[in-house]
Design an enzyme around this catalytic site. Structure first.
Site, PDB file in Angstrom:
ATOM      1  N   SER A  73       0.591  -1.266  -0.057  1.00 46.79           N
ATOM      2  CA  SER A  73      -0.044   0.094   0.043  1.00 46.79           C
ATOM      3  C   SER A  73       0.862   1.285  -0.026  1.00 46.79           C
ATOM      4  CB  SER A  73      -1.134   0.049   1.270  1.00 46.79           C
ATOM      5  OG  SER A  73      -2.056  -0.966   0.839  1.00 46.79           O
ATOM      6  N   THR A 143      -8.386 -12.931  -3.705  1.00 48.43           N
ATOM      7  CA  THR A 143      -8.030 -12.335  -2.120  1.00 48.43           C
ATOM      8  C   THR A 143      -8.519 -13.734  -1.352  1.00 48.43           C
ATOM      9  OG1 THR A 143      -9.907 -11.065  -1.923  1.00 48.43           O
ATOM     10  CG2 THR A 143      -7.944 -10.063  -2.680  1.00 48.43           C
TER      11      THR A 143
END
Length: 385
Positions: A73, A143
């Site tokens: 991120s 995911t």
């Protein structure tokens, strides 16, 4: 995609007798469960670089201090800086509707560019999100934790697919009325950049951020599965028919996370980037001020966390990230004069078992480097999944 092995031929600073506390901390962090770690600190005492643990699970060689790492991120800070560079050029407006550029997306017309960068759009997080009652709503198949992710880690996802899935789910809240971290915001930012400029995200990133700063060890890989040498290895652990399996997942196709967290960098490049960004070398002062103005709920500006470093530590600007066994830390004072950047490699799993250790590690380091040796707060941006 090509990426040079930045800094390999440059002398590496060695641990000096005046910074044993830093070496001790990274050794203790590795002992808490990580495979390996490298740390780079630049401050009024100069540059210190050290490493601990192993580059390969079960090995003895330490991680390369100038090695490449998936930064998760932390990608969002690069993306936000790129968007703001385009705002400075006049190609985008912070408070203009995103749908003006992406009318085919079906995006709520009230959502602005600023809302994407600050996570106030209310758009569902395509990697999984929570309903108001706390019920977990899964995201894309990539995911899904465990064996399925390992077996499908080379699948290619188009950014539009990720956005379409997110927009098929109910909004978390009315645009601009709340805050919720969503990787979808930054995939939308990528599509916005490409539509507004007519160039790919990678091309614009090179033109406006990587090129001007000489960040030759940094890249947006898109679908490219490799991490350039040198690098430490990343791992994933899962249960299969009652057996525990641990797999080297250093190589995987990062398109499943896209600009929510796909970039590769080095601790050297992260230092150069954040010190230049905070030092005013990338953005005009008014836009840098906008970037570093935090939302009251989460302390999140535009692509950065704005946080307290603890007693007498002042404010630090940061964005950490973790993705499938690799992680990066990136912190700076608001003037760019003092920075902390780090890389970690570890064994990831469905339960994100090292999440708490990750947070404690960042708190300890921030406290030592920015807070006079007292633990400060740490941002919550951990594994991208």
């Amino acid at each position: 995609m090509s990426i040079t092995q930045a800094g390999q031929n440059e002398p590496t600073p060695r641990t000096g007798p005046d910074r044993p506390e830093l070496q001790k901390i990274i050794e203790e962090i590795v002992d808490s469960g990580f495979v390996g770690m490298t740390l780079r600190v630049n401050d009024e005492r100069g540059e210190w670089v050290g490493s601990a643990g192993a580059a390969v699970l079960g090995g003895t060689a330490e991680p390369p201090v100038d090695g490449h790492v998936r930064i998760g991120s932390t990608t969002k800070t690069f993306t936000a800086a790129l968007v703001l560079r385009l705002v400075a050029e006049g190609g985008l407006e912070l408070d203009a509707p995103v749908a003006d550029h992406l009318p085919e997306s079906g995006l709520d017309e009230r959502i602005t560019v600023r809302m994407l960068l600050q996570h106030t759009s209310g758009v569902f997080n395509f990697t999984g999100d929570y309903d108001p009652d706390g019920t977990y709503v899964p995201g894309i198949a990539a995911t899904t934790a465990g064996r399925e992710w390992v077996e499908n880690r080379f699948t290619t996802y188009r950014p539009q697919e990720l956005v379409e899935l997110a927009l098929s789910k109910p909004a978390r809240f009315e645009p601009g009325t709340d805050w919720s971290y969503s990787n979808t915001n930054y995939v939308l930012a990528r599509l916005l950049i490409e539509k507004a400029t007519g160039h790919t995200y990678a091309e614009e990133l090179q033109r406006l951020v990587l090129g001007p700063l000489g960040l030759s060890g940094t890249a947006a890989p898109t679908t490219w599965p490799d991490v350039p040498e040198p690098h430490a290895h990343a791992y994933y652990r899962y249960q299969d028919a009652g057996r525990e399996e641990t797999v080297d997942v250093t190589r995987h196709n990062p398109s499943w996370i896209s600009t929510g967290g796909d970039m590769i960098s080095t601790t050297r490049d992260l230092h150069t980037f954040v010190s230049a960004l905070m030092g005013g070398r990338l953005l005009p002062a008014p836009l840098l001020a906008e970037m570093c103005t935090p939302h009251p709920k989460a302390g999140y500006g535009l692509g950065v966390f704005v946080q307290d470093a603890g007693p007498d530590g002042g404010t630090v600007i940061s964005h950490n990230g973790g993705i499938a066994g690799h992680a990066a830390l990136m912190y700076s004072t608001p003037d760019g004069g003092r920075t902390l950047t780090a890389s970690l490699n570890y064994v990831d799993d469905a339960a994100l078992s090292l999440g708490e250790a990750f947070q404690k590690a960042t708190q300890r380091l921030v406290g030592e480097v920015f807070g006079g040796g007292r633990a400060g707060s740490a941002d919550a941006a951990g594994p991208a999944r």
